[in-house]
Design an enzyme around this catalytic site. Sequence first.
Site, PDB file in Angstrom:
ATOM      1  N   ASP A 183      34.437  -2.246  72.049  1.00  0.00           N
ATOM      2  CA  ASP A 183      33.042  -2.677  71.248  1.00  0.00           C
ATOM      3  C   ASP A 183      32.431  -1.976  70.396  1.00  0.00           C
ATOM      4  OD1 ASP A 183      32.788  -4.846  73.161  1.00  0.00           O
ATOM      5  OD2 ASP A 183      32.447  -3.564  74.953  1.00  0.00           O
ATOM      6  N   ASP A 228      37.997   2.975  71.429  1.00  0.00           N
ATOM      7  CA  ASP A 228      36.819   2.301  72.011  1.00  0.00           C
ATOM      8  C   ASP A 228      37.047   0.798  71.429  1.00  0.00           C
ATOM      9  OD1 ASP A 228      34.453   1.961  73.461  1.00  0.00           O
ATOM     10  OD2 ASP A 228      33.519   1.898  71.676  1.00  0.00           O
TER      11      ASP A 228
END
Length: 351
Positions: free
Chosen positions: A28, A26
């Site tokens: 963010d 991922d």
Amino acid sequence: MSQQSRTRPSGSTTALNEAYDTALLDLDGVVYAGGEAIGYAVESLNTARDRGMRLAYVTNNALRPPDTVAAHLTELGVPADPADVITSAQAVSRLIAEQLPRGSKVLVIGGEGLRIALRERGLEPVESADDDPAAVVQGYGGPDLAWGRFAEACYAINHGVPWFASNTDLTIPSARGIMPGNGAAVEVVRIATGAEPQVAGKPLPPMHRETILRTGAKHALVVGDRLDTDIEGAFNGGVDSLLVLTGVTDAAELLTAEPRHRPTYVDLDLRGLLTGQPDVTDAVDASGSGGAVRAFGCGGWTAYVSAGALVLDGEGAALDGLRALCAAAWTDAGDGSCTRDAGKALAKLGL
């Protein structure tokens, strides 16, 4: 240990970058927050790649196209190509293209990432419900997305046009804190129309399928900061996961995780990719207020549940204590969690 039966974090004597061929990361809250690199992320990722691990960046944020994301990563010091980036915009565009004829018009409520992904699938992005769209797609459009865009979506959906959403993350991390994500915007349209969108992003299968198709990963490790997207997505895909505590999820929330939200491994940050993970041992001798109890050990810590409350004894690395606490909370809880006095236990760890 299988995803279905996990009652405590797993250990690995082998460094994770050697145990898995591909890290599905991922962005963010894991690699950066508010556009700035998170501590230890750049050096950890470069080392993992240099040691032979493939790095793929998997994001529910549909705003930016892959080439922009790759350029940003490269600027931060982590060289990346557009092919290394998989977005929910790509996943939802594939989902739409499988249901509509090539050349169909799609009303876009979101940013340029969605428009580019739709064109790649032979679909035509449009801006108004008056353009006779065959579908509506909604993705994160940044903090300045105009309220009138939600109205356009409602006009089309209320006329029977199918509705798709890139993802339903309620929040997104930023440099100033947590802000509303696409899921919050989706709720606005849901309330106004009573409709339900088809969703592509994590934790749902379309995103995992898109990721595997694009990366060709054989033995993947999902790396994320959110239990309800990254970790649940790994659970749904039947692959292992590493939770890092640099984003949305904190230690207290981890202790309350239901089975589908329990990561295989947990670490403070991306340095966890470069090391093995200590085992959490079972059946450590301990005595609670009611006599002998089932306890769990990790490092110098022992955790158990006594009279319905979490207890932590010992000393050592804070993360080892957290791993032991997870084992005690998850095992005692079954499908729930035991968190009474969790704050007291976490205070011992400074978490």
